[in-house]
Scaffold this motif. Sequence first.
Motif, mmCIF file in Angstrom:
data_model
loop_
_atom_site.group_PDB
_atom_site.id
_atom_site.type_symbol
_atom_site.label_atom_id
_atom_site.label_comp_id
_atom_site.label_asym_id
_atom_site.label_seq_id
_atom_site.Cartn_x
_atom_site.Cartn_y
_atom_site.Cartn_z
ATOM 1 N N ALA B 96 -1.963 -2.301 -6.808
ATOM 2 C CA ALA B 96 -1.517 -2.106 -5.427
ATOM 3 C C ALA B 96 -0.283 -1.219 -5.408
ATOM 4 O O ALA B 96 -0.165 -0.313 -4.573
ATOM 5 C CB ALA B 96 -1.209 -3.459 -4.786
ATOM 6 N N TYR B 97 0.631 -1.470 -6.348
ATOM 7 C CA TYR B 97 1.844 -0.650 -6.410
ATOM 8 C C TYR B 97 1.498 0.805 -6.702
ATOM 9 O O TYR B 97 2.039 1.727 -6.088
ATOM 10 C CB TYR B 97 2.794 -1.200 -7.478
ATOM 11 N N PHE B 176 -6.026 -5.445 -1.763
ATOM 12 C CA PHE B 176 -5.964 -4.902 -0.403
ATOM 13 C C PHE B 176 -4.823 -5.491 0.436
ATOM 14 O O PHE B 176 -4.076 -4.732 1.056
ATOM 15 C CB PHE B 176 -7.324 -5.037 0.293
ATOM 16 N N PRO B 177 -4.674 -6.814 0.490
ATOM 17 C CA PRO B 177 -3.542 -7.325 1.289
ATOM 18 C C PRO B 177 -2.178 -6.876 0.763
ATOM 19 O O PRO B 177 -1.293 -6.540 1.539
ATOM 20 C CB PRO B 177 -3.671 -8.845 1.173
ATOM 21 N N MET B 182 2.584 -3.208 1.090
ATOM 22 C CA MET B 182 3.424 -2.249 0.347
ATOM 23 C C MET B 182 3.534 -0.907 1.052
ATOM 24 O O MET B 182 4.585 -0.279 1.064
ATOM 25 C CB MET B 182 2.851 -2.025 -1.051
ATOM 26 N N ARG B 183 2.426 -0.464 1.654
ATOM 27 C CA ARG B 183 2.492 0.876 2.248
ATOM 28 C C ARG B 183 3.382 0.901 3.478
ATOM 29 O O ARG B 183 3.751 1.954 3.951
ATOM 30 C CB ARG B 183 1.095 1.402 2.569
ATOM 31 N N PRO B 214 4.838 -11.142 1.391
ATOM 32 C CA PRO B 214 3.803 -11.570 2.349
ATOM 33 C C PRO B 214 2.408 -11.138 1.914
ATOM 34 O O PRO B 214 1.453 -11.911 2.055
ATOM 35 C CB PRO B 214 4.219 -10.867 3.646
ATOM 36 N N GLY B 215 2.298 -9.937 1.365
ATOM 37 C CA GLY B 215 1.005 -9.473 0.871
ATOM 38 C C GLY B 215 0.540 -10.302 -0.313
ATOM 39 O O GLY B 215 -0.636 -10.645 -0.432
ATOM 40 N N VAL B 216 1.475 -10.632 -1.199
ATOM 41 C CA VAL B 216 1.135 -11.440 -2.374
ATOM 42 C C VAL B 216 0.626 -12.813 -1.926
ATOM 43 O O VAL B 216 -0.385 -13.313 -2.410
ATOM 44 C CB VAL B 216 2.360 -11.598 -3.309
ATOM 45 N N LEU B 217 1.332 -13.405 -0.965
ATOM 46 C CA LEU B 217 0.910 -14.715 -0.450
ATOM 47 C C LEU B 217 -0.492 -14.636 0.136
ATOM 48 O O LEU B 217 -1.349 -15.471 -0.164
ATOM 49 C CB LEU B 217 1.881 -15.183 0.633
#
Lengths: 272, 288, 361
Positions: B96-97, B176-177, B182-183, B214-217
């Motif tokens: 994702a990064y 994806f989340p 991140m973006r 939040p995306g990781v969660l």
Amino acid sequence: MMATARRRPARRSRTWQPLLYAYCALVFAFLTAPMVVVAIVSFSSASYLVFPPPGFSLRWYARYLNDPIWIDATVRSFKVGLVATAISTVLGTLLAFSLVRGRYPGRAIIDRLSIAPLIVPSMVYSIAVYGLFASLRLIGSWPTIALAHAVHILPYVVLIVVAALKTFDVAQEQAAMGLGATRLGAILRVTLPQIRPALVSAAFLAFISSFDELVIAMFLGGAQMTLPKKMFDNIMTEIDPTIAAVSVLQIVLVAIALGLASRFGAGVKPVA
Amino acid sequence: MVATAAATLGGGRSRPRRVLRAHAGTLGSGSVPVLFLAALFVYPVARLMLFSVEGGSLKHFERALLDGLHVRVFIDTLRIASLVTLLSFLLGYPVAYFLASAPRAWATAGLLFLIVPFWTSVLIRTYAWTVVLGRNGVINRSLIGLGVIEEPIAMLNNEIGVLVGMVHVLVPYMVFPIFSVMRRIDPSLAQAAEGLGASGWQSFSRVYFPLSLPGVLAGTTLVFILSVGFFITPAILGGGRVIMIAVLIERQVHEFSNWGFAAALSAVLLAASLAAYGALSLALRDRR
Amino acid sequence: MDARPLSTPGRVALSLVGVVKQYDRVQALRGADLEVRSGELLTILGPSGSGKTTLLKCVAGFEIPEAGTVELGGRDITELAPNRRDIGMVFQNYALFPHMSVTANVGFALRVRRVPRTQIRQRVQAILALVGLEEMGDRLPRQLSGGQQQRVALARALVFNPGLLLLDEPFGALDRKLREQMQLEVRRLQQRLGITTIFVTHDQEEALVISDRIAVMDLGVIEQLGGPRDVYARPVNRFVADFIGESNLLHARVTVAGDAAVLDSGATIALPEIRKPGEEVGLLIRPERLELRPPAPGEDASFAGEVAEVVYLGNTLKYTVRLDLGSTLLVRRPFGQPPVFDVGQRVQARWSADDVHAVRW
């Protein structure tokens, strides 16, 4: 896609950047390699699973195309997918409109309900709906599979259309109504043409999800096999590479559909 | 001219009928799908849940939660789901990064590597792993051919195969989340941290990572919920030896027609999924 | 001076009585009353959050008020659907339909009314000519400049000869020059067509330029309704005085005699009219009504102080004067008109008794 300005400059990251890229390359290889293997196996001339294949042939494609059971399952999956997509796209869009535009008591509950099929594990839903249709003696007919699939994929449609409606400027709908259009007229003439990309991708996602779905179809289908059910049986019982050929055909089909979706899903750019 | 005194509405909660009437259309458009969901979703699931307490006894739950054999299945399921979630995170976060930070052409190419498997049927991908991991599969053949091993390693019909297959299916759901969060992170924030004297690692761990949380969660919850209820991959790659809860439920219905017990197992599985989802909602609410 | 709305002899085109609108916990409109006369351009002026846009939406029909009535041409339209109100509206960001050409945008109202094709073409052409866009019919909205988009929005709102025109901050997106030009253009068009118009803005300068009358809104009620000169020179309360134009507003209490007021600092200022004894008031003196002189102690209607800041604004000089009494005054003088003072110089700020206006505190 995002603006280039938002991309992080690579200035400070030199030392570990090659490591990151290498790591990601490995992950990408992990993600794609199995499918490459399948593609190679599908052209194998051997009559059992062996890698690398001893020679090239198209016999497994021929076998698939000439086997009425495979074709029958494929056709049924298309029928199920199209009906499920039609139902879920229409209902999901209605629901999304109601959720975004509506102000009525109980909306929060309906909001939760609309995504609940996503949270309930598909095995739980499958046996629940199997129990229902079994009690109604409706096992073994494909329209019931389509109905259950429509429930299963409805949340995706709702999520996508809700997101599109939230970014859509309500003022345009109001403008149309102020100019004399009815609410429905405003939605049909002004809103839907502009959220078409979202509708197309929702329908696409819905179709693929239904087309790939195994568990519900396994319970509801009975003797009426869908393509995933036939594939599942094949994997469990046989080891000939027919399924590899089916897989490749299916991947190609999805790629074509993706291309079409991105073509017809191209939206109207908003006014600056 | 000063307007008339403000008319007060009792408590501000109740709305006059005419305001509700104006929104009748939106309520109406929602009623058909709501009825559809009520009939084909709420009703059958509620009906199933009732089976679990048939005859007003909790014997099915006792059997599900106290019997050693079945407790074992629950523990296995939770362990596998946790491992799959962890592995998906370890594979997915850097990807994702990469997608959020690499030059555009690289990121687009990377996205393609993610999207193609994502759109490919789970059955196909699981089948592919039987070809890769089997006794005569790609890996064993290559390793034997290279002389690294003499006997094939067992990677199918055990937990290794299940883990590999599930991670393969679920990594995109992790990426994806995280990517979408991140973006939206302003790259100047990390730069600002570095400008203030933070090292690259510090600016990542203290600024970037917390912002991506939040995306990781969302990603970990999604992957966990999906893996707890997974059926296809354990059924095929587990070869009957790795029993996850969905596999157990399927057997109870198909082989034994034991609806009460299957319903009790379903209730437990559903509760676990809802708990994970509830925890996520709570965690995300606190961050707003 | 303009008369008060309730004693208007002229025909009332639109009237709002006791309109209340609530969003969740916030009351956006707390009983708004308003009468708009036929053919006038009435501006609703207020800061953001004052409820002016909500008021407009209640008129347009996009919001249904919880209480109160909206009447257009004597007909109760409070609950009428927006598409049956015959009101033309220009939205803040124009809300042009991006997937339709200029012609299709402008003709939309006629198409949904099932006007014959040939007639649609004629009327669209005519209105486009009126706004000077007859050549642009085939373009899409995004291919137009901001000013052109604005004209399309105006043409679209006018093409079906609505009984009322609503303009919701239509100039906000334009740069200053263009904005001034469009203001005059809209005003001219409005007068030529004689269409009753409600114009919403937070820009008081714009309101003063364009309006027949101005309704100043704050916190969900209309604080004052009057002609531009009226609201500028004779604001009814502190909010209006402060919101419209630059102002020096000094807190004071009316003396027992009622003909003067005592400032917090103890100084007494004569009032041009008798007020209620003991009333708490704000004394309003507009910066351009103040005069600066070299120090002259003991003079009436003046304060002594020191120039704290001078700003050149092209045609005027803006002084900030720190008074010996403690507060500060803004003073605006035409550029090039002596005497001119520098920072640090002692000055006497003077006014004439007529220029003081007392408002409710």
